[in-house]
Scaffold this active site. Structure first.
Site, short mmCIF file in Angstrom:
data_model
loop_
_atom_site.label_atom_id
_atom_site.label_comp_id
_atom_site.label_asym_id
_atom_site.label_seq_id
_atom_site.Cartn_x
_atom_site.Cartn_y
_atom_site.Cartn_z
N LEU A 194 -89.87 -2.69 14.70
CA LEU A 194 -90.46 -1.82 14.81
C LEU A 194 -89.84 -0.76 15.57
CD1 LEU A 194 -93.00 -3.78 16.52
CD2 LEU A 194 -93.57 -2.87 14.51
N ASP A 195 -90.06 0.52 15.26
CA ASP A 195 -89.86 1.75 15.87
C ASP A 195 -89.90 1.63 16.94
OD1 ASP A 195 -88.77 2.68 13.45
OD2 ASP A 195 -90.23 4.08 13.38
#
Length: 342
Positions: free
Chosen positions: A74-75
């Site tokens: 996930l960013d």
């Protein structure tokens, strides 16, 4: 009702509800500091006697104790489901790259960034006052179903061994067009129309004229429109640009940032992501709806344990271990599996 576990240690899968801010790798490394001290996953005689550091010197040592990994980054901006595999569970993580995922994202109109989200620099501003819910609803059908999606040029995907973002930053023409990927958007709808009633603002980082020229050069001869010139409306700092929350169910490999970015273009504006939540990844979810769903362990449980593991309960478990046990999917090795089937 506590689940009955086999003899320890075990291999397994569980999910953490990652917060917005830290990288996925830092979350995994922090959880690893706890995992290597737990008899859930490690034989008692192999548990380190001293607190485990995440420094590079200790990395090889902890790797020998137990393997740990995650099933889809996930960013930093994003929060939500991050699947963790421990021991033989790491071999099952690839299943979660191609599985169906669900997201909620807030799109802010009138501004485009290099990364397609609020972590990046402003590339272009565009009109947004004409954007209505009806206009967005009319544009969404073209993004549903099986579509061809181009990853952003500011991404880590490589072309001829060089990350795309390096071509863009250095002003080197792409050797060929960015290849579109076939992805499936199962559902895509406006969950909430925020209009201008919010506190989101455009990023303060700006793209310089030099940087804009570099991107245009990288895309020259490939994109139909390579200009990244501003088309600003009359500035009014007291008015927030229109925003909305989109909810979607998508196949693996889908760039949520690209959907928001392309939607901005489709309605004659620009857009970027300001919040992103992965609410489901396969059977792991923030909001379980059926018996097959597996809940996520809140990050706060691990954060608290890292500061102080706390007292053990009557069965000898700390709070974080009990939370993992309650949401753990055990991965048995072949020997155990065959034994169970006979």
């Amino acid at each position: 009702m506590p689940k009955v576990l086999p003899s320890f240690p075990v291999s397994g899968l569980f999910a953490v509800a990652k917060p917005s801010g830290p990288t996925s790798m830092s979350v995994v490394n922090d959880i690893k500091r706890l995992v290597v001290t737990s008899r859930i996953f490690v034989e008692e005689d192999k548990i380190p006697k001293k607190p485990v550091s995440t420094s590079t010197k200790r990395h090889r040592y902890t790797k020998e104790i137990v393997k740990i990994g995650q099933g889809g980054t996930l960013d930093p901006l994003a929060d939500g489901v991050l699947v963790i595999g421990v021991g033989k569970g790491t071999k099952r993580l690839s299943e979660f790259l191609d599985c169906v995922k669900e997201y909620r994202t807030t799109a802010l109109f009138g501004c485009e960034t290099d990364s397609f989200d609020s972590e990046g620099a402003v590339v272009r501003v565009a009109p947004w006052k004409h954007v209505t819910r009806e206009l967005v609803d009319e544009a969404l059908p073209k993004f549903r179903g099986e579509i061809q999606q181009k990853p952003p040029i500011f991404s880590a995907l490589k072309m001829d061994g060089k990350p795309l973002y390096e071509y863009a930053r250095e002003g080197i023409p792409l050797p060929r067009p960015i290849e579109a990927r076939k992805v499936t958007i199962h559902n895509l709808d406006v969950k909430e129309w925020i209009a201008s009633d919010h506190t989101f603002r455009y990023p303060t980082k700006k793209f310089t004229d030099e940087q804009k020229a570099a991107v245009e050069k990288a895309l020259h001869g490939i994109e139909d429109q390579v200009k990244v010139n501003d088309e600003p409306e009359q500035a009014d700092d007291t008015v927030s640009a229109t925003a909305c929350v989109l909810q979607m169910k998508v196949s693996g490999g889908t760039y949520v940032r690209s959907i928001v970015h392309d939607l901005g273009h489709a309605i004659g504006s620009a857009a970027h992501v300001v919040t992103l939540t992965r609410s489901r990844q396969g059977r792991f979810t923030l909001e379980p709806e059926s018996e097959k769903d597996v809940a996520c362990v809140p990050w706060s449980v691990f954060e608290k344990a890292l500061a102080d593991p706390g007292e053990r309960d009557a069965d000898g478990w700390t709070e974080w271990e009990r939370a993992v046990i309650e949401n753990l999917e055990i991965v048995e090795d072949k020997h155990h599996h065959n034994k169970k089937d006979t």
